[in-house]
Design a protein around this motif. Sequence first.
Motif, PDB file in Angstrom:
ATOM      1  N   ALA A  61       0.863  -1.180   0.000  1.00 17.62           N
ATOM      2  CA  ALA A  61       0.000   0.000   0.000  1.00 17.62           C
ATOM      3  C   ALA A  61       0.898   1.229   0.000  1.00 17.62           C
ATOM      4  O   ALA A  61       2.058   1.177   0.427  1.00 17.62           O
ATOM      5  CB  ALA A  61      -0.900   0.000   1.231  1.00 17.62           C
ATOM      6  N   LEU A  62       0.368   2.349  -0.489  1.00 15.48           N
ATOM      7  CA  LEU A  62       1.157   3.573  -0.603  1.00 15.48           C
ATOM      8  C   LEU A  62       0.486   4.737   0.107  1.00 15.48           C
ATOM      9  O   LEU A  62      -0.744   4.866   0.075  1.00 15.48           O
ATOM     10  CB  LEU A  62       1.363   3.930  -2.074  1.00 15.48           C
ATOM     11  N   PHE A  73       3.990   0.456   2.533  1.00 18.48           N
ATOM     12  CA  PHE A  73       3.783  -0.263   3.790  1.00 18.48           C
ATOM     13  C   PHE A  73       2.835  -1.438   3.580  1.00 18.48           C
ATOM     14  O   PHE A  73       2.106  -1.516   2.593  1.00 18.48           O
ATOM     15  CB  PHE A  73       3.243   0.678   4.876  1.00 18.48           C
ATOM     16  N   CYS A  74       2.846  -2.368   4.531  1.00 18.68           N
ATOM     17  CA  CYS A  74       1.945  -3.518   4.507  1.00 18.68           C
ATOM     18  C   CYS A  74       0.672  -3.171   5.263  1.00 18.68           C
ATOM     19  O   CYS A  74       0.731  -2.726   6.409  1.00 18.68           O
ATOM     20  CB  CYS A  74       2.632  -4.721   5.151  1.00 18.68           C
ATOM     21  N   VAL A  75      -0.475  -3.379   4.646  1.00 15.08           N
ATOM     22  CA  VAL A  75      -1.739  -3.062   5.314  1.00 15.08           C
ATOM     23  C   VAL A  75      -2.078  -4.080   6.394  1.00 15.08           C
ATOM     24  O   VAL A  75      -2.871  -3.791   7.281  1.00 15.08           O
ATOM     25  CB  VAL A  75      -2.913  -2.937   4.322  1.00 15.08           C
ATOM     26  N   THR A  76      -1.503  -5.258   6.351  1.00 13.99           N
ATOM     27  CA  THR A  76      -1.796  -6.288   7.347  1.00 13.99           C
ATOM     28  C   THR A  76      -1.033  -6.053   8.640  1.00 13.99           C
ATOM     29  O   THR A  76      -1.629  -5.987   9.713  1.00 13.99           O
ATOM     30  CB  THR A  76      -1.475  -7.690   6.792  1.00 13.99           C
ATOM     31  N   LEU A  81       8.118  -0.393   4.366  1.00 12.89           N
ATOM     32  CA  LEU A  81       9.011  -1.093   3.449  1.00 12.89           C
ATOM     33  C   LEU A  81       9.943  -0.153   2.707  1.00 12.89           C
ATOM     34  O   LEU A  81      11.003  -0.563   2.254  1.00 12.89           O
ATOM     35  CB  LEU A  81       8.191  -1.903   2.447  1.00 12.89           C
ATOM     36  N   GLY A  82       9.551   1.098   2.552  1.00 15.59           N
ATOM     37  CA  GLY A  82      10.396   2.043   1.847  1.00 15.59           C
ATOM     38  C   GLY A  82       9.597   3.141   1.189  1.00 15.59           C
ATOM     39  O   GLY A  82       8.538   3.538   1.677  1.00 15.59           O
TER      40      GLY A  82
END
Length: 126
Positions: A61-62, A73-76, A81-82
């Motif tokens: 996701a952004l 990033f991870c929504v879970t 992540l960067g």
Amino acid sequence: MTMFTGGCLCGRIRFVAEGEPDFPHTCSCCQCQRHSGGLTLCWVEFAKAAVSWVGEDGVPALYRSSPVSSRAFCVTCGSSLGAIDDGPTVALLLGCFDDKGAPGLRPASHSFEDSRPAWWKVDACG
């Protein structure tokens, strides 16, 4: 060809970055601090075409963080992540890599030193 792998805390977002990393560095800018909750982040950049998102959740996701870049990033699990730039660059956080000590990933410079507290010392080059 050199290949680097990594992903988020829960493993639903995974990446493979191929080729030589570019501009491994630490950063203490205010945006990085807000993004991570930490005083300094470790980044390494790759050409966007060299990064494949291979986990079961696909592309992260952004969040649009500036006129030219979005934070990934991870929504879970919420892992950062960067950053995925509008241009040809993906900047990945070193902590997300499976082999953080791999050659080519060690930071060689420190950006925005003046944004860190005076007591926070980073020796990125030593």
